[in-house]
Scaffold this motif. Structure first.
Motif, PDB file in Angstrom:
ATOM      1  N   ALA A  18       0.825  -1.208   0.000  1.00  0.00           N
ATOM      2  CA  ALA A  18       0.000   0.000   0.000  1.00  0.00           C
ATOM      3  C   ALA A  18       0.859   1.258   0.000  1.00  0.00           C
ATOM      4  O   ALA A  18       0.520   2.255  -0.647  1.00  0.00           O
ATOM      5  CB  ALA A  18      -0.926  -0.010   1.208  1.00  0.00           C
ATOM      6  N   THR A  21       2.213   1.628  -3.601  1.00  0.00           N
ATOM      7  CA  THR A  21       1.225   1.731  -4.677  1.00  0.00           C
ATOM      8  C   THR A  21       0.186   2.773  -4.309  1.00  0.00           C
ATOM      9  O   THR A  21      -0.697   2.511  -3.471  1.00  0.00           O
ATOM     10  CB  THR A  21       0.539   0.375  -4.924  1.00  0.00           C
ATOM     11  OG1 THR A  21       1.541  -0.632  -5.091  1.00  0.00           O
ATOM     12  CG2 THR A  21      -0.335   0.430  -6.160  1.00  0.00           C
ATOM     13  N   PRO A  22       0.257   3.972  -4.891  1.00  0.00           N
ATOM     14  CA  PRO A  22      -0.686   5.037  -4.504  1.00  0.00           C
ATOM     15  C   PRO A  22      -2.141   4.659  -4.700  1.00  0.00           C
ATOM     16  O   PRO A  22      -3.015   5.154  -3.987  1.00  0.00           O
ATOM     17  CB  PRO A  22      -0.277   6.198  -5.420  1.00  0.00           C
ATOM     18  CG  PRO A  22       1.139   5.911  -5.805  1.00  0.00           C
ATOM     19  CD  PRO A  22       1.245   4.421  -5.882  1.00  0.00           C
ATOM     20  N   ARG A  23      -2.445   3.772  -5.662  1.00  0.00           N
ATOM     21  CA  ARG A  23      -3.844   3.429  -5.923  1.00  0.00           C
ATOM     22  C   ARG A  23      -4.398   2.386  -4.951  1.00  0.00           C
ATOM     23  O   ARG A  23      -5.591   2.076  -4.999  1.00  0.00           O
ATOM     24  CB  ARG A  23      -3.976   2.911  -7.353  1.00  0.00           C
ATOM     25  CG  ARG A  23      -3.704   3.979  -8.415  1.00  0.00           C
ATOM     26  CD  ARG A  23      -3.971   3.441  -9.807  1.00  0.00           C
ATOM     27  NE  ARG A  23      -3.752   4.473 -10.820  1.00  0.00           N
ATOM     28  CZ  ARG A  23      -3.941   4.282 -12.117  1.00  0.00           C
ATOM     29  NH1 ARG A  23      -4.346   3.081 -12.556  1.00  0.00           N
ATOM     30  NH2 ARG A  23      -3.717   5.251 -12.976  1.00  0.00           N
ATOM     31  N   PHE A  24      -3.534   1.815  -4.119  1.00  0.00           N
ATOM     32  CA  PHE A  24      -3.980   0.815  -3.140  1.00  0.00           C
ATOM     33  C   PHE A  24      -4.174   1.521  -1.802  1.00  0.00           C
ATOM     34  O   PHE A  24      -3.204   1.896  -1.156  1.00  0.00           O
ATOM     35  CB  PHE A  24      -2.961  -0.297  -3.025  1.00  0.00           C
ATOM     36  CG  PHE A  24      -3.426  -1.477  -2.205  1.00  0.00           C
ATOM     37  CD1 PHE A  24      -4.765  -1.667  -1.898  1.00  0.00           C
ATOM     38  CD2 PHE A  24      -2.520  -2.414  -1.730  1.00  0.00           C
ATOM     39  CE1 PHE A  24      -5.199  -2.738  -1.158  1.00  0.00           C
ATOM     40  CE2 PHE A  24      -2.933  -3.501  -0.983  1.00  0.00           C
ATOM     41  CZ  PHE A  24      -4.275  -3.661  -0.694  1.00  0.00           C
ATOM     42  N   PRO A  25      -5.391   1.767  -1.360  1.00  0.00           N
ATOM     43  CA  PRO A  25      -5.609   2.544  -0.135  1.00  0.00           C
ATOM     44  C   PRO A  25      -4.939   1.906   1.084  1.00  0.00           C
ATOM     45  O   PRO A  25      -5.020   0.691   1.289  1.00  0.00           O
ATOM     46  CB  PRO A  25      -7.137   2.553   0.020  1.00  0.00           C
ATOM     47  CG  PRO A  25      -7.664   2.256  -1.343  1.00  0.00           C
ATOM     48  CD  PRO A  25      -6.660   1.341  -1.974  1.00  0.00           C
ATOM     49  N   PRO A  94      -2.052  11.960   1.756  1.00  0.00           N
ATOM     50  CA  PRO A  94      -1.415  10.779   1.147  1.00  0.00           C
ATOM     51  C   PRO A  94      -0.031  10.483   1.724  1.00  0.00           C
ATOM     52  O   PRO A  94       0.307   9.324   1.985  1.00  0.00           O
ATOM     53  CB  PRO A  94      -1.343  11.155  -0.334  1.00  0.00           C
ATOM     54  CG  PRO A  94      -2.427  12.160  -0.525  1.00  0.00           C
ATOM     55  CD  PRO A  94      -2.465  12.946   0.740  1.00  0.00           C
ATOM     56  N   ARG A  98       0.944   7.040   3.835  1.00  0.00           N
ATOM     57  CA  ARG A  98       2.072   6.186   3.448  1.00  0.00           C
ATOM     58  C   ARG A  98       3.073   6.059   4.584  1.00  0.00           C
ATOM     59  O   ARG A  98       3.648   4.988   4.804  1.00  0.00           O
ATOM     60  CB  ARG A  98       2.742   6.755   2.201  1.00  0.00           C
ATOM     61  CG  ARG A  98       1.943   6.576   0.923  1.00  0.00           C
ATOM     62  CD  ARG A  98       2.819   6.796  -0.309  1.00  0.00           C
ATOM     63  NE  ARG A  98       3.378   8.145  -0.348  1.00  0.00           N
ATOM     64  CZ  ARG A  98       2.766   9.183  -0.902  1.00  0.00           C
ATOM     65  NH1 ARG A  98       1.562   9.029  -1.459  1.00  0.00           N
ATOM     66  NH2 ARG A  98       3.334  10.376  -0.915  1.00  0.00           N
TER      67      ARG A  98
END
Length: 499
Positions: A18, A21-25, A94, A98
């Protein structure tokens, strides 16, 4: 190597994925890590222990691992859910999420480490990831100051851990955690201790004291209020427990070191007592919670110093769940302070001391080990407020809580049997603990915390001075700031000056 031996890495891998991968919340990955942690616990229950060695890296999961992976995964999922709402609409959300994912992954990799190399790498990674979260608002001078102290203390702890692991690897001829623990247990049973292990155990104890923010290295923990609330919850509920995990994981090694356990008991006990006095003089909710964490970590290391390692694990779990809830709910409700009834001074002092004496006599009469007698007496003194609040129901309530405490202690010992040893304990250390906590109980009765309905029974200049000194943490953090200023002068950054 079976596929199940790689299972302990799954919760951390989900969070690492996660973060990369920015698209995986991150929130979804954190909640997926919870059933992954449950699967690790079931695998450990079915097979006893699982793991694999992949060169210098490796995985190892046993009962201790299963308990703490479940704790970290669950608290991490709750914190990330809160963090998504807390920073909703912020441009830094974001980056913050992360950072949370990386920090949680580092803690999970630390818990499932199967080799000394991976343990050391995860130990350092946990600190560096937390450092980034502490500086989420880099323009705030208080955040910079706290992060700087944390950075210095952590690097000293890292040096202690790496040095201790090097000695252990040379003494036992292996870097596998299970091999080191088995060799240490054999050395303890045979009485033949390889050279240098006494120093290794002492270095591990020092690293744990630094990681768990024990006095006088506690100041950074009470100054991290400039970070977002989810960071405080994750820090106080999980990361600060890494020092206790280090001690419990390598308890067999510390039992071979003469000064290691007394050092943990003395420093941890002194920190617990002093920090508890400081809490009585605080008026800020979050600062009180931070000082409470310092005290609780001291009490947890005190339990380790007395040889009650299974009970320390139980303490880590209970404190992690309680403190995460306390921080995440701190902004919604003001901390309520109990309204004390007008009880005569003699009763306020006599009740905790009477419970203390009864617990000591009962434990000694049944031949309980030193740790059980000392910790049971401390718990009995802590239950004294029930006498003021429950009236005739106080005696059965206190007896019930003590019985539950005994059952939980027995359950923790049974769950961790064969994984976490139990030390012999020391009667002189137990005696010192009992006396100091008895003094704390008397002081709490004489100098109640702010916000109570009655004035302190002691209004002498000395008592007023004590309250002032306690409100400032006995100036230990000030002394640490001065020493840090000489070592690494603090200057506000350009962003700070503009702010």
């Amino acid at each position: 190597m079976a596929l199940i031996d790689l299972l302990p890495a799954l919760p951390a891998c989900l969070l690492l994925g996660a973060a990369a991968t920015p698209r995986f919340p991150v929130e979804r990955a954190a909640w997926l890590a919870v059933p992954a942690a449950v699967s690790v616990a079931f695998a450990v229950w079915a097979h006893g222990s699982i793991g694999a060695t992949l060169g210098p890296l490796g995985l190892h999961a046993d009962a201790l691992t299963a308990v703490l992976v479940l704790l970290v995964a669950f608290v991490g999922a709750v914190v990330t859910r809160y963090g998504r709402t807390y920073l909703d609409g912020s441009p830094g959300q974001p980056r913050f999420m992360r950072g949370l994912a990386l920090t949680l992954a580092a803690v999970l990799l630390l818990i499932v480490s199967g080799t000394l190399v991976q343990f050391a790498l995860a130990w350092v990674a946990t600190s560096l990831c937390l450092h980034r979260l502490l500086l989420f608002f880099p323009e705030r001078p208080a955040a910079q100051r706290a992060a700087r102290k944390k950075f210095v203390f952590s690097r000293i702890g890292d040096l202690c851990v790496v040095s201790a692991f090097t000695i252990m690897a040379l003494a036992f001829g292996t870097i596998e955690v299970r091999g080191v623990l088995a060799a240490a247990a054999e050395a303890r049973s045979s009485g033949v201790v390889p050279a240098g292990l006494g120093v290794a155990g002492l270095l591990l104890a020092i690293a744990a004291l630094l990681k768990s923010a024990q006095m006088p290295f506690h100041g950074w923990l009470t100054e991290v209020m400039e970070t977002p609330t989810p960071v405080s919850a994750l820090l106080h509920a999980g990361i600060v427990n890494a020092g206790g995990f280090l001690v419990v994981r390598f308890a067999e090694v510390l039992l071979l070191s003469g000064p290691a356990l007394p050092l943990l008991a003395i420093v941890g006990g002194a920190t617990a007592v002093l920090a508890s006095i400081v809490v009585l003089a605080q008026t800020s909710v979050k600062v009180s919670l931070a000082w409470s964490t310092v005290a609780q970590m001291g009490f947890m290391l005190l339990q380790c110093g007395l040889g009650a390692f299974p009970l320390a694990v139980l303490h880590i779990v209970a404190h992690g769940l309680y403190k995460a809830h306390a921080f995440l709910s701190a902004g919604e409700v003001a901390r309520s302070r109990a309204v004390r009834d007008e009880v005569p001074l003699l009763g306020r002092v006599a009740v905790p001391l009477g419970l203390w004496a009864g617990a000591v006599a009962l434990g000694a009469g049944f031949g309980a080990p030193p740790a059980t007698v000392a910790l049971g007496a401390v718990l009995a003194m802590g239950l004294a407020p029930l006498w003021r609040g429950l009236g005739p129901f106080a005696a059965p309530a206190i007896a019930g809580v003590l019985a539950i405490y005994g059952l939980l202690q027995a359950g923790a010992a049974a769950l961790l049997a064969g994984t976490v040893p139990t030390g012999p304990g020391s009667w002189w250390l137990a005696g010192v603990v009992i006396v100091f906590f008895a003094g704390l109980a008397v002081l709490e009765a004489l100098l109640p915390g702010p916000g109570t309905s009655r004035a302190p029974p002691l209004r002498t200049p000395a008592s007023q001075a004590l309250r002032v000194h306690a409100a400032h943490g006995f100036y230990l953090n000030t002394l640490a700031d001065r020493a840090m200023g000489r070592l690494w002068p603090f200057r506000a950054t350009a962003r700070t000056e503009r702010a």
